[in-house]
Design a protein around this motif. Structure first.
Motif, mmCIF file in Angstrom:
data_model
loop_
_atom_site.group_PDB
_atom_site.id
_atom_site.type_symbol
_atom_site.label_atom_id
_atom_site.label_comp_id
_atom_site.label_asym_id
_atom_site.label_seq_id
_atom_site.Cartn_x
_atom_site.Cartn_y
_atom_site.Cartn_z
ATOM 1 N N VAL A 151 11.050 8.799 -39.765
ATOM 2 C CA VAL A 151 12.446 8.832 -40.217
ATOM 3 C C VAL A 151 12.537 9.597 -41.531
ATOM 4 O O VAL A 151 11.796 9.317 -42.480
ATOM 5 N N GLU A 152 13.437 10.580 -41.556
ATOM 6 C CA GLU A 152 13.650 11.334 -42.783
ATOM 7 C C GLU A 152 15.145 11.454 -43.051
ATOM 8 O O GLU A 152 15.960 11.326 -42.143
ATOM 9 N N GLU A 153 15.493 11.693 -44.304
ATOM 10 C CA GLU A 153 16.888 11.818 -44.687
ATOM 11 C C GLU A 153 17.202 13.275 -45.016
ATOM 12 O O GLU A 153 16.393 13.979 -45.632
ATOM 13 N N VAL A 154 18.396 13.716 -44.582
ATOM 14 C CA VAL A 154 18.842 15.076 -44.863
ATOM 15 C C VAL A 154 20.227 15.012 -45.502
ATOM 16 O O VAL A 154 21.040 14.128 -45.191
ATOM 17 N N LEU A 155 20.489 15.940 -46.408
ATOM 18 C CA LEU A 155 21.788 16.009 -47.065
ATOM 19 C C LEU A 155 22.778 16.705 -46.133
ATOM 20 O O LEU A 155 22.512 17.789 -45.626
ATOM 21 N N VAL A 156 23.936 16.067 -45.935
ATOM 22 C CA VAL A 156 24.914 16.555 -44.965
ATOM 23 C C VAL A 156 26.295 16.594 -45.596
ATOM 24 O O VAL A 156 26.686 15.693 -46.351
ATOM 25 N N TRP A 209 44.221 13.967 -37.988
ATOM 26 C CA TRP A 209 43.447 13.208 -38.956
ATOM 27 C C TRP A 209 42.251 14.049 -39.409
ATOM 28 O O TRP A 209 41.753 14.888 -38.666
ATOM 29 N N ARG A 210 41.806 13.780 -40.624
ATOM 30 C CA ARG A 210 40.662 14.485 -41.203
ATOM 31 C C ARG A 210 39.485 13.515 -41.312
ATOM 32 O O ARG A 210 39.650 12.347 -41.708
ATOM 33 N N ILE A 211 38.297 13.998 -40.997
ATOM 34 C CA ILE A 211 37.073 13.198 -41.075
ATOM 35 C C ILE A 211 36.118 13.909 -42.026
ATOM 36 O O ILE A 211 35.660 15.020 -41.741
ATOM 37 N N LYS A 212 35.787 13.263 -43.134
ATOM 38 C CA LYS A 212 34.862 13.861 -44.095
ATOM 39 C C LYS A 212 33.734 12.881 -44.420
ATOM 40 O O LYS A 212 33.959 11.674 -44.538
ATOM 41 N N TYR A 213 32.554 13.461 -44.537
ATOM 42 C CA TYR A 213 31.403 12.679 -45.008
ATOM 43 C C TYR A 213 30.505 13.587 -45.815
ATOM 44 O O TYR A 213 30.142 14.688 -45.370
ATOM 45 N N ASN A 214 30.134 13.130 -47.002
ATOM 46 C CA ASN A 214 29.204 13.868 -47.840
ATOM 47 C C ASN A 214 28.135 12.904 -48.331
ATOM 48 O O ASN A 214 28.430 11.948 -49.045
ATOM 49 N N GLY A 215 26.902 13.159 -47.913
ATOM 50 C CA GLY A 215 25.819 12.266 -48.309
ATOM 51 C C GLY A 215 24.620 12.455 -47.412
ATOM 52 O O GLY A 215 24.475 13.473 -46.729
ATOM 53 N N SER A 232 22.073 9.369 -38.314
ATOM 54 C CA SER A 232 22.926 8.202 -38.540
ATOM 55 C C SER A 232 23.127 7.985 -40.030
ATOM 56 O O SER A 232 22.319 8.424 -40.860
ATOM 57 N N SER A 233 24.205 7.277 -40.376
ATOM 58 C CA SER A 233 24.470 6.961 -41.777
ATOM 59 C C SER A 233 23.353 6.084 -42.329
ATOM 60 O O SER A 233 22.769 5.269 -41.613
ATOM 61 N N PRO A 234 23.031 6.225 -43.611
ATOM 62 C CA PRO A 234 21.778 5.669 -44.152
ATOM 63 C C PRO A 234 21.710 4.151 -44.190
ATOM 64 O O PRO A 234 20.605 3.610 -44.166
ATOM 65 N N ASN A 235 22.832 3.440 -44.252
ATOM 66 C CA ASN A 235 22.783 1.983 -44.333
ATOM 67 C C ASN A 235 22.478 1.312 -43.000
ATOM 68 O O ASN A 235 22.103 0.139 -42.970
#
Length: 444
Positions: free
Chosen positions: A185-190, A170-176, A133-136
């Motif tokens: 819970v851990e965070e991964v760069l995507v 439509w284009r869907i982009k996410y970088n983070g 999931s997105s970090p916020n």
């Protein structure tokens, strides 16, 4: 003289009859949990009256203007990011939901508000890897401009959603970073880069295409009092202030997890909603299913409870064939009071819906879930469920959303990090809300 007396007597009797009928139609029907109305004694009369009015209204607004509303110019106008008006509740939302036979599921939603405020959420469910999931989250608020300047794009917080071809692509982009919801819970760069493509400009417009019978059923269950007639007189204004349509298509592309590529190919849809009439604090509950079947068909099933808008239980939805033909639901036995009324969504659901041509038995099993909060002051709490399903024996995958009222506000440890201009606006809005009889929405 006698003739005039007779005419006066007849008119007097007619006025009394009208007054009695109006009072009878205004009687409150029995309520379940003091919220959901059953069919009252005059339900059938009210149903046919409501159906007649709805059909005439839709003909005047839509049917006789089909050529204009179906033109490339009009479709291009409603498909692009909308210019937010001076109305403080102006909004523009684009969302995507998708799934495939392998059980992979994606949900992305971006809501633009004034002064560069963006409400964003991303969920990615990968069998064997878990929920990302997105970090916020569970908070959705991002500030995308300096000092609250206006923004004209679905962009910010690592997200960028944009149109490549009107009503087609439509284009869907996410970088983070994405959070992985495991034991720890851990965070991964995507780096996510996907393209949504529809085979045609066909779409389901909720104002135009939702079953008139389902709307009439909801209206006929309500008490027709003065507030209802006032709402009826302003229906043209209400329709102009909210647009909501959905379009089915295919979502393809890849996601890079810290250097490792994952290709995705999913069946999905795009939702676009905009206007100024989106009052979260007036919504009691809603439940929404988006299901994608292995045979290429899909369906949306929902039930909305918004008593202040005289829709204590409005059933909505449609079935989309593999060829892209939309058929509105005309019946549903999914009742809000039977599913999660106490605030905890069920893990299994079985219900029946129907179109004019066919009946569908839907069986739902939840695989994973997450919680997010919607609204500038967390007016609503949403459970996002990632589900497997069976519809008339055909397997599928999909999403479910259960929305509830939330009155505890946005926590101080989160809101304290907001820009000063945003906190000042919220304080000003709170002072206005305290002067109102009912709870009000924050502008953002």
């Amino acid at each position: 003289m006698v003739f005039l007396l007779i005419i006066g007597l007849i008119l007097g009797i007619l006025m009394i009859l009208v007054s009695v009928i109006v009072k009878l139609l205004g009687l409150k029907p029995p309520l379940i949990f003091d919220k959901y109305p059953l069919k009252g004694i005059f339900y059938r009369v009210k149903f046919w009256l409501a159906l007649l009015v709805l059909r005439r209204l839709r003909y005047r607004i839509y049917r006789r203007n089909e050529e204009l509303l179906g033109s490339e110019e009009h479709l291009a106008k409603i498909d692009r990011p909308q210019e937010l008006s001076n109305d403080p509740k102006s909004y523009d939302v684009v969302s995507f939901m998708a799934a495939n036979k392998e059980g992979q599921k994606l949900m992305v939603s971006l809501e633009r508000r004034r002064r560069g405020v963006l409400k964003a959420a991303l969920y990615l469910w990968l069998p064997g890897k878990g929920l990302f999931s997105s970090p916020n989250l569970p908070d959705m608020i991002y500030f995308t401009t300096e000092d609250g300047e206006e923004s004209s794009e679905f962009q910010g917080g690592g997200f960028h959603l944009y149109q490549e071809e009107s009503m087609k692509m439509w284009r869907i982009k996410y970088n983070g970073m994405l959070k992985c919801q495991r034991d720890v819970v851990e965070e991964v760069l995507v780096d996510l880069d996907l393209r949504f493509k529809s085979s045609s400009a066909e779409h389901f417009d909720y104002n135009r295409d939702l079953s008139s019978s389902l709307i009439a059923d909801s209206i006929a269950r309500e008490a027709w009092n003065e507030k209802f007639y006032s709402l009826l007189r302003s229906v043209n204004h209400i329709v102009e202030k909210r647009t909501h349509y959905e379009q089915n298509g295919e979502l393809t592309g890849k996601i890079t997890f810290q250097g490792d590529d994952l290709s995705l190919k999913m069946q999905g849809f795009r939702d676009h909603s905009f206007g100024t009439e989106r009052c979260l604090s007036s919504i009691n509950r809603y439940v929404y299913f988006a299901l994608f079947m292995d045979d290429g068909s899909s369906m949306v099933v929902g039930n909305l409870s918004q008593p202040s808008f005289f829709l204590s239980s409005l059933k909505v939805g449609y079935v989309c064939s593999p060829s892209g033909k939309y058929e509105p639901l005309t019946g549903s036995n999914f009742e809000l009071y039977s599913y999660g009324e106490k605030g905890t969504p069920p893990q299994h659901q079985n219900f029946i819906v129907s179109t004019k041509e066919k009946e569908y038995l839907i069986q739902i099993q939840v695989e994973a879930s997450a919680v997010r909060y919607v609204g500038g002051d967390w007016e609503s709490k949403v459970f996002n469920q990632f589900v497997a399903c069976t519809v008339n024996g055909v397997s599928g995958q999909g999403h479910a959303e259960f929305l509830y009222r939330h009155k505890e506000g946005r926590p101080e440890d989160i809101s304290s990090r907001d820009p000063s201009w945003y906190r000042n606006i919220k304080r000003f809005e709170r002072s206005l809300t305290l002067l109102e009889e009912e709870d009000g929405d924050f502008i953002f």
